[in-house]
Write a protein that holds these residues in place. Structure first.
Motif, PDB file in Angstrom:
ATOM      1  N   MET A  39      45.990  13.626   0.340  1.00 43.59           N
ATOM      2  CA  MET A  39      44.676  14.220   0.557  1.00 43.59           C
ATOM      3  C   MET A  39      44.690  15.675   0.073  1.00 43.59           C
ATOM      4  SD  MET A  39      42.543  14.501   4.120  1.00 43.59           S
ATOM      5  CE  MET A  39      40.907  15.229   4.144  1.00 43.59           C
ATOM      6  N   THR A  40      43.634  16.088  -0.632  1.00 44.48           N
ATOM      7  CA  THR A  40      43.542  17.443  -1.157  1.00 44.48           C
ATOM      8  C   THR A  40      43.486  18.461  -0.030  1.00 44.48           C
ATOM      9  OG1 THR A  40      42.363  16.661  -3.114  1.00 44.48           O
ATOM     10  CG2 THR A  40      42.186  18.992  -2.603  1.00 44.48           C
ATOM     11  N   GLN A  41      44.255  19.532  -0.168  1.00 42.65           N
ATOM     12  CA  GLN A  41      44.252  20.575   0.850  1.00 42.65           C
ATOM     13  C   GLN A  41      42.942  21.354   0.807  1.00 42.65           C
ATOM     14  OE1 GLN A  41      46.942  23.853   0.219  1.00 42.65           O
ATOM     15  NE2 GLN A  41      47.125  24.264   2.414  1.00 42.65           N
ATOM     16  N   LEU A  42      42.289  21.504   1.940  1.00 41.56           N
ATOM     17  CA  LEU A  42      41.047  22.257   2.026  1.00 41.56           C
ATOM     18  C   LEU A  42      41.354  23.749   1.985  1.00 41.56           C
ATOM     19  CD1 LEU A  42      37.945  22.044   2.454  1.00 41.56           C
ATOM     20  CD2 LEU A  42      38.404  22.326   4.903  1.00 41.56           C
ATOM     21  N   LEU A  43      40.713  24.458   1.057  1.00 46.27           N
ATOM     22  CA  LEU A  43      40.912  25.906   0.946  1.00 46.27           C
ATOM     23  C   LEU A  43      39.844  26.684   1.702  1.00 46.27           C
ATOM     24  CD1 LEU A  43      41.839  26.229  -2.838  1.00 46.27           C
ATOM     25  CD2 LEU A  43      43.391  26.120  -0.874  1.00 46.27           C
ATOM     26  N   ILE A  44      38.611  26.267   1.543  1.00 43.18           N
ATOM     27  CA  ILE A  44      37.516  26.989   2.175  1.00 43.18           C
ATOM     28  C   ILE A  44      36.343  26.033   2.391  1.00 43.18           C
ATOM     29  CG2 ILE A  44      36.387  27.774   0.028  1.00 43.18           C
ATOM     30  CD1 ILE A  44      36.190  30.565   1.436  1.00 43.18           C
ATOM     31  N   GLU A  45      35.631  26.213   3.492  1.00 43.85           N
ATOM     32  CA  GLU A  45      34.509  25.328   3.810  1.00 43.85           C
ATOM     33  C   GLU A  45      33.430  26.096   4.567  1.00 43.85           C
ATOM     34  OE1 GLU A  45      33.886  20.893   5.692  1.00 43.85           O
ATOM     35  OE2 GLU A  45      35.303  22.240   6.708  1.00 43.85           O
ATOM     36  N   GLY A  46      32.198  25.872   4.177  1.00 40.11           N
ATOM     37  CA  GLY A  46      31.051  26.411   4.898  1.00 40.11           C
ATOM     38  C   GLY A  46      30.188  25.266   5.388  1.00 40.11           C
ATOM     39  N   ARG A  47      29.756  25.350   6.652  1.00 35.62           N
ATOM     40  CA  ARG A  47      28.908  24.314   7.232  1.00 35.62           C
ATOM     41  C   ARG A  47      27.651  24.930   7.830  1.00 35.62           C
ATOM     42  NH1 ARG A  47      30.570  19.183   8.153  1.00 35.62           N
ATOM     43  NH2 ARG A  47      32.730  18.639   7.658  1.00 35.62           N
ATOM     44  N   GLY A  48      26.502  24.421   7.386  1.00 31.59           N
ATOM     45  CA  GLY A  48      25.231  24.861   7.944  1.00 31.59           C
ATOM     46  C   GLY A  48      24.960  26.337   7.755  1.00 31.59           C
ATOM     47  N   LEU A  49      25.374  26.898   6.624  1.00 29.31           N
ATOM     48  CA  LEU A  49      25.242  28.339   6.409  1.00 29.31           C
ATOM     49  C   LEU A  49      23.785  28.745   6.178  1.00 29.31           C
ATOM     50  CD1 LEU A  49      28.321  28.963   4.083  1.00 29.31           C
ATOM     51  CD2 LEU A  49      28.151  29.311   6.561  1.00 29.31           C
ATOM     52  N   SER A  50      23.340  29.730   6.940  1.00 27.19           N
ATOM     53  CA  SER A  50      21.976  30.238   6.814  1.00 27.19           C
ATOM     54  C   SER A  50      22.009  31.759   6.833  1.00 27.19           C
ATOM     55  CB  SER A  50      21.087  29.736   7.963  1.00 27.19           C
ATOM     56  OG  SER A  50      20.992  28.327   7.937  1.00 27.19           O
ATOM     57  N   LEU A  51      21.141  32.351   6.032  1.00 27.47           N
ATOM     58  CA  LEU A  51      21.049  33.811   5.971  1.00 27.47           C
ATOM     59  C   LEU A  51      19.615  34.185   5.617  1.00 27.47           C
ATOM     60  CD1 LEU A  51      22.730  36.502   6.040  1.00 27.47           C
ATOM     61  CD2 LEU A  51      22.835  36.311   3.550  1.00 27.47           C
ATOM     62  N   THR A  52      19.031  35.070   6.397  1.00 27.49           N
ATOM     63  CA  THR A  52      17.655  35.518   6.167  1.00 27.49           C
ATOM     64  C   THR A  52      17.641  37.029   6.012  1.00 27.49           C
ATOM     65  OG1 THR A  52      16.759  33.687   7.471  1.00 27.49           O
ATOM     66  CG2 THR A  52      15.308  35.569   7.095  1.00 27.49           C
ATOM     67  N   ARG A  53      16.880  37.511   5.032  1.00 28.55           N
ATOM     68  CA  ARG A  53      16.717  38.931   4.819  1.00 28.55           C
ATOM     69  C   ARG A  53      15.228  39.257   4.675  1.00 28.55           C
ATOM     70  NH1 ARG A  53      20.962  39.159   6.631  1.00 28.55           N
ATOM     71  NH2 ARG A  53      22.912  40.081   5.828  1.00 28.55           N
ATOM     72  N   GLN A  54      14.751  40.173   5.502  1.00 35.47           N
ATOM     73  CA  GLN A  54      13.352  40.614   5.463  1.00 35.47           C
ATOM     74  C   GLN A  54      12.398  39.431   5.501  1.00 35.47           C
ATOM     75  OE1 GLN A  54      13.306  43.075   1.916  1.00 35.47           O
ATOM     76  NE2 GLN A  54      13.985  44.874   3.078  1.00 35.47           N
ATOM     77  N   GLY A  55      12.712  38.480   6.365  1.00 40.09           N
ATOM     78  CA  GLY A  55      11.842  37.331   6.570  1.00 40.09           C
ATOM     79  C   GLY A  55      11.943  36.254   5.518  1.00 40.09           C
ATOM     80  N   THR A  56      12.839  36.430   4.541  1.00 37.21           N
ATOM     81  CA  THR A  56      13.006  35.434   3.473  1.00 37.21           C
ATOM     82  C   THR A  56      14.348  34.734   3.635  1.00 37.21           C
ATOM     83  OG1 THR A  56      11.678  36.745   1.931  1.00 37.21           O
ATOM     84  CG2 THR A  56      13.133  35.075   0.988  1.00 37.21           C
ATOM     85  N   ALA A  57      14.323  33.407   3.588  1.00 35.04           N
ATOM     86  CA  ALA A  57      15.553  32.625   3.715  1.00 35.04           C
ATOM     87  C   ALA A  57      16.314  32.672   2.392  1.00 35.04           C
ATOM     88  CB  ALA A  57      15.233  31.187   4.091  1.00 35.04           C
ATOM     89  N   ILE A  58      17.485  33.307   2.391  1.00 36.70           N
ATOM     90  CA  ILE A  58      18.331  33.357   1.203  1.00 36.70           C
ATOM     91  C   ILE A  58      19.192  32.104   1.138  1.00 36.70           C
ATOM     92  CG2 ILE A  58      20.001  34.715  -0.090  1.00 36.70           C
ATOM     93  CD1 ILE A  58      17.330  36.106   0.425  1.00 36.70           C
ATOM     94  N   LEU A  59      19.732  31.701   2.288  1.00 37.08           N
ATOM     95  CA  LEU A  59      20.497  30.467   2.418  1.00 37.08           C
ATOM     96  C   LEU A  59      19.938  29.675   3.588  1.00 37.08           C
ATOM     97  CD1 LEU A  59      24.154  31.853   2.067  1.00 37.08           C
ATOM     98  CD2 LEU A  59      22.757  30.796   0.267  1.00 37.08           C
TER      99      LEU A  59
END
Length: 265
Positions: free
Chosen positions: A1-21
């Motif tokens: 099985m491939t080794q996991l290096l990095i993982e993001g789950r459900g990432l959200s980011l809002t700036r000045q009322g605008t959803a960037i992620l």
């Protein structure tokens, strides 16, 4: 099985009322090349900054391999042309290394002949190879490249991505690419994530190229650019000039089709 290096789950980011992620999932394993594509302002660079811990998300989690070493190539590095900065000095600005280590990194990227040059005299393609050598000195588990072939001609783009595949095969590191060079990158990557603040589609290049969301963002012709390839019986130098080689050593070479090319289904 491939080794996991990095993982993001459900990432959200809002700036000045605008959803960037918005609820973005992403993972990268060792030996895997993952390309993040999307239009300008889609949140690609922001997503990478969140993954690397430069920005904190408003929601979601990031998991990294313990002790993860990251080599990063920025989208653009401005060097004052009057600054007397040589290639060797640039390569070791953020990490001390012996002359032999610097030379070995430059050899790996095909740039040893640049070692004594001034940074101000480098072409776009030469500069990217030097920056890649600089990143490799960190012995990274993960290479992150933000628009690495911006300002490089079409032939130089294909050569650079071929170099990345060679490095991946030799070192077994994971690679994350952010790029608009769809006609080259789609054929040079293992997995594609199409981002427009959220994940529009993801998967193998051919799967994504045929996805309605991908075609909606980039147009119906994008799929043809993504999967076109042919073989050459020659290589190229850093400036895109052809170098003759034996037929037995021809290499796969991907590019956008022109009017004189036959586009394969």
């Amino acid at each position: 099985m491939t080794q996991l290096l990095i993982e993001g789950r459900g990432l959200s980011l809002t700036r000045q009322g605008t959803a960037i992620l918005s609820n973005v999932d992403i993972h990268v394993g060792a030996g895997e090349i993952v390309t993040i594509v999307g239009p300008n302002g889609a949140g690609k660079t922001t997503l990478v900054r969140v993954l690397l811990g430069v920005l904190a998300p408003d929601g979601g989690t990031v998991t990294r391999k313990p002790g993860l070493q990251v080599g990063y190539l920025p989208q653009k590095l401005h060097v004052d042309p009057v600054l007397p900065l040589g290639v060797r000095r640039l390569v070791t600005l953020t990490k001390r290394a012996s002359r032999a280590e610097v030379d070995a990194a430059l050899v790996e990227v095909g740039g040893l002949h640049l070692a004594e040059k001034a940074v101000s005299g480098l072409s776009g393609g030469e500069m990217q190879r030097v920056l890649l050598a600089r990143a490799l000195l960190r012995r990274p588990d993960l290479l992150v490249l933000d628009e690495p072939t911006q300002g490089v001609d079409q032939t130089g783009q294909a050569e650079f991505y071929e170099l990345l595949r060679t490095i991946r095969d030799r070192r077994g590191c994971g690679i994350v690419l952010i790029s608009h060079d769809l006609h080259v990158v789609m054929a040079a990557t293992d997995r594609v994530i199409c981002l427009q603040h959220h994940v529009c589609c993801a998967g193998a290049p051919r799967t994504v190229a045929g996805d309605p969301e991908y075609r909606r963002l980039f147009g119906p012709a994008a799929a043809e650019f993504a999967i076109y390839s042919h073989r050459h019986d020659h290589g190229h130098d850093l400036h895109g000039n052809p170098l003759p080689c034996d037929h037995d050593h021809g290499h796969a070479h991907t590019h956008a089709p022109t009017a004189s090319d036959e586009v394969r289904p």
